[in-house]
Enzyme design. Sequence first.
Site, PDB file in Angstrom:
ATOM      1  N   GLU A  45      -4.922   1.194   2.989  1.00 20.15           N
ATOM      2  CA  GLU A  45      -4.956   0.349   3.348  1.00 20.15           C
ATOM      3  C   GLU A  45      -4.887   0.447   5.045  1.00 20.15           C
ATOM      4  OE1 GLU A  45      -2.560  -2.801   6.555  1.00 20.15           O
ATOM      5  OE2 GLU A  45      -2.071  -0.519   6.454  1.00 20.15           O
ATOM      6  N   HIS A  76       0.936  -1.227  -0.026  1.00 22.32           N
ATOM      7  CA  HIS A  76      -0.379   0.309  -0.072  1.00 22.32           C
ATOM      8  C   HIS A  76       0.990   1.299   0.348  1.00 22.32           C
ATOM      9  CE1 HIS A  76       0.638   0.741   3.726  1.00 22.32           C
ATOM     10  NE2 HIS A  76       0.664  -0.221   4.484  1.00 22.32           N
ATOM     11  N   HIS A  87       4.103   4.456  12.232  1.00 15.52           N
ATOM     12  CA  HIS A  87       3.104   5.515  12.463  1.00 15.52           C
ATOM     13  C   HIS A  87       3.444   6.319  14.085  1.00 15.52           C
ATOM     14  CE1 HIS A  87      -0.771   2.466  11.191  1.00 15.52           C
ATOM     15  NE2 HIS A  87       0.804   2.515  10.569  1.00 15.52           N
ATOM     16  N   ASP A 111      -0.336   4.333   1.029  1.00 20.54           N
ATOM     17  CA  ASP A 111      -1.298   5.056   1.624  1.00 20.54           C
ATOM     18  C   ASP A 111      -0.665   4.980   2.947  1.00 20.54           C
ATOM     19  OD1 ASP A 111      -2.120   3.175   1.861  1.00 20.54           O
ATOM     20  OD2 ASP A 111      -4.286   3.717   3.265  1.00 20.54           O
TER      21      ASP A 111
HETATM   22 ZN   LIG Z   1       1.349  -1.231   5.908  1.00 17.95          ZN
END
Ligand SMILES: [Zn+2]
Length: 375
Positions: A129, A64, A344, A66
């Site tokens: 995702e 992914h 993240h 994104d």
């Molecule tokens: Zn991921």
Amino acid sequence: MEIQITQDLVRKESITPNDAGCLKYIEDFLSERGFVNETLTYGRVKNLWSINRKKGPLLVFLGHVDVVPTGPVDEWEHPPFSGHDDGTYIIGRGTGDMKGGIACFMSALARINPDELNFSLGFIITSDEEGPSRDGTVKVVEELLKREEVIDYCLIGEPSTLETVGDNIRIGRRGSINIELEVLGKQGHAAYPARVDNPIHKVVPFLDKLLSEVWDEGNEHFPPTSLQLTNISAGVGAHNVTPNNLHLKFNLRFSPQITGEEIQEKIKKFLEERGIAHKISFDLNAEPFYSNPGTFTNVVQNSISQIQGFNTGLSCSGGTSDGRFIAKTGCEIVELGPKFETIHKINEKIEKEELERLTDIYHQILLNLNEETNN
Ligand SMILES: [Zn+2]
């Protein structure tokens, strides 16, 4: 090459569901190497399905482009979409999750001639995702199943590494279910216990049951199912008033030894047994999946051992991944990617050396699978 591609991709601000030109970038790269590209659009989400078709089995690289939002930009040491190179690391949102993995696979592909492979190679790259995951891989897989496309192996470049690239690979993931409960009572004066129905008192034995329950024992590859309370609130703010209701949120990460349905039934039973008036909602956001290790897992393990010189066990740890969707095709799945330590977070970053090693491993996987399919 993998470092340049990582930087190029990170500089595109592709917060879900916006791919910000990442898909076009990958598409152009694959076109030059004989791949046939198709954009599958669902709602606001663009997905790339790309294939170089040969006679043998089909290996799909799943990823992914994104990324999750940056959080406070001024807390980053370098702007989150700068792809800053500090000599050791490339810094930026999406470096680890998972533009780095995509860059390494593209770079590995550039080292070979896909037209000389004994197997077909495909890409599924989504831009949904990190978000609701409704118009991404799940829809692409539905479409491919409709077309009766047979996928044999799938490599997912999601971050999987603990310390050293390749020291942890995944062949399954736990399921996840979110539960919201409202315990209903009757507000009243704390001085008159006979006239109140206190939802806080009512929830205590239920919580006790919830937290002591052994949902399952897990299995060889999965830890036992676990539960975490994530929010509890009640009260009107006064010492002498009991509340009307109580709100509780909790989440279970579950192994394939139990189903989402069974969890729901158990929880309803616990509430009924304790006579608790309530409203409840369940959000089953991911079913678990498990891929039986076979030829491809073997190829991946051997490749890691050739490049890194150690043996890697198989794991099913971590949150959920798009592997749960591609599992519906019945293909053999392995997740192998960089470290997940900073994903993240503020100052997400990836070591340049890590990118180089991961590219070496991906390259070795392509070579070894080619050998394997030659026989
Ligand atoms: Zn991921």
